[in-house]
Structure formats: structure tokens, C-alpha cells
Design a protein around this motif. Structure first.
Motif, PDB file in Angstrom:
ATOM      1  N   UNK A   1      17.813 -18.440   9.322  1.00  0.00           N
ATOM      2  CA  UNK A   1      17.934 -19.672  10.098  1.00  0.00           C
ATOM      3  C   UNK A   1      16.575 -20.249  10.469  1.00  0.00           C
ATOM      4  N   UNK A   2      15.639 -19.390  10.849  1.00  0.00           N
ATOM      5  CA  UNK A   2      14.287 -19.840  11.196  1.00  0.00           C
ATOM      6  C   UNK A   2      13.620 -20.531  10.014  1.00  0.00           C
ATOM      7  N   UNK A   3      13.808 -19.962   8.819  1.00  0.00           N
ATOM      8  CA  UNK A   3      13.219 -20.555   7.622  1.00  0.00           C
ATOM      9  C   UNK A   3      13.821 -21.923   7.340  1.00  0.00           C
ATOM     10  N   UNK A   4      15.132 -22.060   7.502  1.00  0.00           N
ATOM     11  CA  UNK A   4      15.773 -23.363   7.302  1.00  0.00           C
ATOM     12  C   UNK A   4      15.281 -24.383   8.328  1.00  0.00           C
ATOM     13  N   UNK A   5      15.168 -23.968   9.578  1.00  0.00           N
ATOM     14  CA  UNK A   5      14.687 -24.876  10.625  1.00  0.00           C
ATOM     15  C   UNK A   5      13.282 -25.382  10.295  1.00  0.00           C
ATOM     16  N   UNK A   6      12.444 -24.472   9.840  1.00  0.00           N
ATOM     17  CA  UNK A   6      11.062 -24.848   9.503  1.00  0.00           C
ATOM     18  C   UNK A   6      11.019 -25.781   8.293  1.00  0.00           C
ATOM     19  N   UNK A   7      11.835 -25.485   7.288  1.00  0.00           N
ATOM     20  CA  UNK A   7      11.859 -26.326   6.081  1.00  0.00           C
ATOM     21  C   UNK A   7      12.284 -27.750   6.408  1.00  0.00           C
ATOM     22  N   UNK A   8      13.256 -27.881   7.315  1.00  0.00           N
ATOM     23  CA  UNK A   8      13.752 -29.207   7.694  1.00  0.00           C
ATOM     24  C   UNK A   8      12.740 -29.946   8.574  1.00  0.00           C
ATOM     25  N   UNK A   9      12.103 -29.197   9.483  1.00  0.00           N
ATOM     26  CA  UNK A   9      11.233 -29.828  10.486  1.00  0.00           C
ATOM     27  C   UNK A   9       9.835 -30.152   9.979  1.00  0.00           C
TER      28      UNK A   9
ATOM     29  N   UNK B   1      25.261 -15.680   2.851  1.00  0.00           N
ATOM     30  CA  UNK B   1      25.301 -16.902   2.031  1.00  0.00           C
ATOM     31  C   UNK B   1      25.859 -18.090   2.805  1.00  0.00           C
ATOM     32  N   UNK B   2      26.825 -17.821   3.678  1.00  0.00           N
ATOM     33  CA  UNK B   2      27.473 -18.915   4.402  1.00  0.00           C
ATOM     34  C   UNK B   2      26.549 -19.609   5.398  1.00  0.00           C
ATOM     35  N   UNK B   3      25.448 -18.956   5.768  1.00  0.00           N
ATOM     36  CA  UNK B   3      24.515 -19.572   6.722  1.00  0.00           C
ATOM     37  C   UNK B   3      23.968 -20.876   6.171  1.00  0.00           C
ATOM     38  N   UNK B   4      23.672 -20.891   4.868  1.00  0.00           N
ATOM     39  CA  UNK B   4      23.084 -22.089   4.249  1.00  0.00           C
ATOM     40  C   UNK B   4      24.004 -23.296   4.352  1.00  0.00           C
ATOM     41  N   UNK B   5      25.315 -23.061   4.441  1.00  0.00           N
ATOM     42  CA  UNK B   5      26.278 -24.165   4.483  1.00  0.00           C
ATOM     43  C   UNK B   5      26.182 -24.982   5.767  1.00  0.00           C
ATOM     44  N   UNK B   6      25.535 -24.429   6.784  1.00  0.00           N
ATOM     45  CA  UNK B   6      25.433 -25.096   8.089  1.00  0.00           C
ATOM     46  C   UNK B   6      24.232 -26.032   8.189  1.00  0.00           C
ATOM     47  N   UNK B   7      23.389 -26.050   7.150  1.00  0.00           N
ATOM     48  CA  UNK B   7      22.148 -26.813   7.236  1.00  0.00           C
ATOM     49  C   UNK B   7      22.126 -27.957   6.230  1.00  0.00           C
ATOM     50  N   UNK B   8      21.511 -29.049   6.656  1.00  0.00           N
ATOM     51  CA  UNK B   8      21.360 -30.219   5.800  1.00  0.00           C
ATOM     52  C   UNK B   8      19.936 -30.739   5.901  1.00  0.00           C
ATOM     53  N   UNK B   9      19.399 -31.162   4.766  1.00  0.00           N
ATOM     54  CA  UNK B   9      18.032 -31.657   4.730  1.00  0.00           C
ATOM     55  C   UNK B   9      17.264 -30.953   3.641  1.00  0.00           C
ATOM     56  N   UNK B  10      15.948 -31.052   3.696  1.00  0.00           N
ATOM     57  CA  UNK B  10      15.130 -30.318   2.737  1.00  0.00           C
ATOM     58  C   UNK B  10      15.179 -28.832   3.093  1.00  0.00           C
ATOM     59  N   UNK B  11      15.818 -28.041   2.242  1.00  0.00           N
ATOM     60  CA  UNK B  11      16.016 -26.629   2.544  1.00  0.00           C
ATOM     61  C   UNK B  11      15.098 -25.726   1.735  1.00  0.00           C
ATOM     62  N   UNK B  12      14.393 -26.281   0.753  1.00  0.00           N
ATOM     63  CA  UNK B  12      13.494 -25.481  -0.068  1.00  0.00           C
ATOM     64  C   UNK B  12      14.229 -24.783  -1.197  1.00  0.00           C
ATOM     65  N   UNK B  13      13.656 -23.691  -1.663  1.00  0.00           N
ATOM     66  CA  UNK B  13      14.272 -22.874  -2.713  1.00  0.00           C
ATOM     67  C   UNK B  13      15.043 -21.759  -2.020  1.00  0.00           C
TER      68      UNK B  13
END
Length: 304
Positions: A222-230, A260-272
Motif C-alpha cells: 500500500x505504501x508503494x502504491x501511495x508513493x507511486x500515485x503521489x 493481489x486484491x490490494x492493487x484493485x483498490x488503487x487508481x492512478x499511476x501505479x508503476x510496474x
């Protein structure tokens, strides 16, 4: 009272079963351990402009991409590399062992029954059929050498020189899709002890020492997704959803169902985003984060 309770329970069970039948086909496929994907995404990069940088694109990938054989933690995928490519995967984590003067795919000491030469040919075959795409390979040395007189670098050069016109080697900078479209982008790491890649921000906290540790892994994802989006810069985010442990009885598939399901909660630039046993809906969700692709394109893309 007992008869009424039993009657109500029976109605509840029947209702649940009917609901499952109605909703069964609509359940999200976050993980898939079948032999073949049910949906192909052959050319989803087609509508991405050439000037878009790698750091701007959300890309589905697989961890230990060749690991189809073995028990417990040795197996991380159920689709072959070519099937993964057809499903929409574009980033591949390739682990190679120096073995009898060849480069063979291994996961730890488990032979995955393939060679680097074959892996390159799978990618080139796919790209010849789908020239709008790119295939990205991260090359890492796996396990200890056996019966080898040549170094990793020497063998790597032997293999890649045959296809040098179709290979783009990562040189520590962000690249545009136009530069690598129709080619294999190779990121050379080689040493397992060195996981640093210039211009990349990597989350790969993969060891689960106990069942409670899975929550720590989820927080890292989750931290990585937050950083990728922000963060708005040209850093490339590499976010591993994968983890496992023999000690905690946590196989890659068990962990994939949780992570895997964690990624489904995020939208935006998520990276690789690298997954074990990725499901069709996970891949679809990641591809759909590339907002410069029109929605109508997807409605056709995801119809088999």
C-alpha cells in the motif's frame, strides 16, 4: 421452534446457492492457477503515445516469471511465458542459473526446464505478431553455478548478440515507449545480492516469517502504491505483490489470494506491479490505469 429454525436455514442456504449461481461469472479473477488465461490482451499498448515514458505507464508483471515447476514455494506461476504475454503481462522477472555453460531458468535449485535462448525467442515471436508492444525483462542470477567455465556476462552476451537489433538495454534512465516499442527492454541486475536499479523505487519485501507478517507485507504494498500515485517525477516504481514462506505455511498462491486484491483498490499511476498467479481482472485493472487509452478500446479488448 426447531422446525422453524431448520426451515429458515434451508431457505438461507438455497438463497445463497442461487446467488452464487447468479454472481458466479461476475466474481473478480484476482488470482488464476489454471493452465491458460480466459482473456487475452494482445496489443493494449497500441494506443499509448510514443512519447509516454516508462515511468508514466502502469504495467502488469509477474514475479519469478518462469517458475512453473516444483512444490510449495518453488512454483509461482501457472501460465507459460507466452501465455502470460498474451494475457497482457509486459514485465518479466527472469531468474537464470549458470548451468553446463548455458543460462537456464531456475527458482532456487529447482530447474524450470527452459533456457534464456528460448525465453528471448518467446518474446520475439510475440513481438513479431504484436509490434505495438514491448517486453521488459529483469535478468537476475539464480542459485550457484554448476559445471560452468564462462561467466554470466559472457553467456549473456552470447545469447543477446544474436538478437541485438531487437534488444534495448536499460541504461539507468527513463525511456519512452517509442524507443522500446517492438523490442525487448533488458534490465541487467545479475547479482542477487544487488537489487538496486538506478531510477527505480522497489518494494520487494517477500519473506513471511510468520502468519502475522503478511500484514506488514500488505502495508508495504500500500505504501508503494501511495508513493507511486503521489510522487510526480520520472522514478519507476516496482511493486511486488508476491511473498511466501515455508515456515509460515504460506505458499505463493496462498499469499497471492491475500495480496493481489490490494492493487484493485488503487487508481492512478501505479508503476510496474509484479504478481504471482495474476488473474484476468487484476491485469485488466492495471492496464486500465493508463488513462490515455480510451475506455471503448477496453470494451473490445476484454471480450474474448
Amino acid at each position: 421452534m426447531m422446525k422453524l429454525t431448520t426451515f429458515l436455514e434451508l431457505i438461507s442456504i438455497k438463497t445463497k446457492n442461487k446467488f452464487k449461481k447468479l454472481m458466479g461469472n461476475n466474481e473478480l479473477k484476482i488470482c488464476n492457477d489454471s493452465n491458460h488465461p480466459s482473456i487475452y490482451n494482445l496489443s493494449w499498448m497500441k494506443n499509448i503515445p510514443d512519447n509516454k515514458k516508462l515511468s508514466e505507464i502502469t504495467i502488469p508483471g509477474t514475479h519469478d516469471s518462469c517458475s512453473l515447476y516444483g512444490i510449495c514455494c518453488a512454483r509461482t506461476q501457472s501460465w507459460t511465458l507466452f501465455e502470460q504475454m498474451k494475457a497482457g503481462i509486459r514485465f518479466f522477472d527472469i531468474r537464470l542459473r549458470l548451468y553446463n555453460n548455458t543460462l537456464r531458468a531456475f527458482h532456487a535449485f529447482v530447474d524450470q526446464k527452459d533456457t534464456f535462448d528460448n525465453i528471448l525467442l518467446y518474446a520475439l515471436n510475440f513481438l513479431s505478431q504484436n509490434p505495438s508492444e514491448t517486453i521488459i525483462m529483469q535478468i537476475i542470477t539464480e542459485y550457484k553455478p554448476k559445471n560452468c567455465t564462462k561467466t554470466m556476462s559472457e553467456l549473456y552476451e552470447e545469447y543477446t548478440n544474436k538478437y541485438k537489433n531487437y534488444i534495448y538495454v536499460y541504461e539507468n534512465k527513463d525511456v519512452t515507449l517509442g524507443e522500446i516499442r517492438g523490442k525487448i527492454l533488458i534490465i541487467k541486475i545479475f547479482s542477487r545480492s544487488t537489487r538496486y536499479i538506478p531510477n527505480f523505487l522497489i518494494q520487494n519485501d517477500w519473506t513471511v516469517n510468520c502468519r502475522f507478517y503478511i500484514n506488514k507485507k500488505k502495508r508495504r504494498i500500500k505504501q508503494s502504491f501511495h508513493r507511486a500515485i503521489a510522487i510526480k517525477n520520472n522514478r519507476i516504481f516496482l511493486n511486488y505483490l508476491s511473498c511466501s514462506s515455508n515456515y509460515a505455511m504460506m505458499t505463493p498462491y496462498t499469499a497471492a489470494k491475500k495480496c493481489n486484491k490490494i492493487a484493485m483498490k488503487y487508481n492512478g499511476r501505479l508503476g510496474i506491479v509484479l504478481a504471482d498467479y495474476p488473474g484476468e481482472d487484476l491485469i485488466k485493472h492495471l492496464i486500465s490505469q493508463n488513462i490515455f487509452i480510451k475506455y471503448k478500446y477496453y470494451s473490445k479488448l476484454f471480450c474474448k
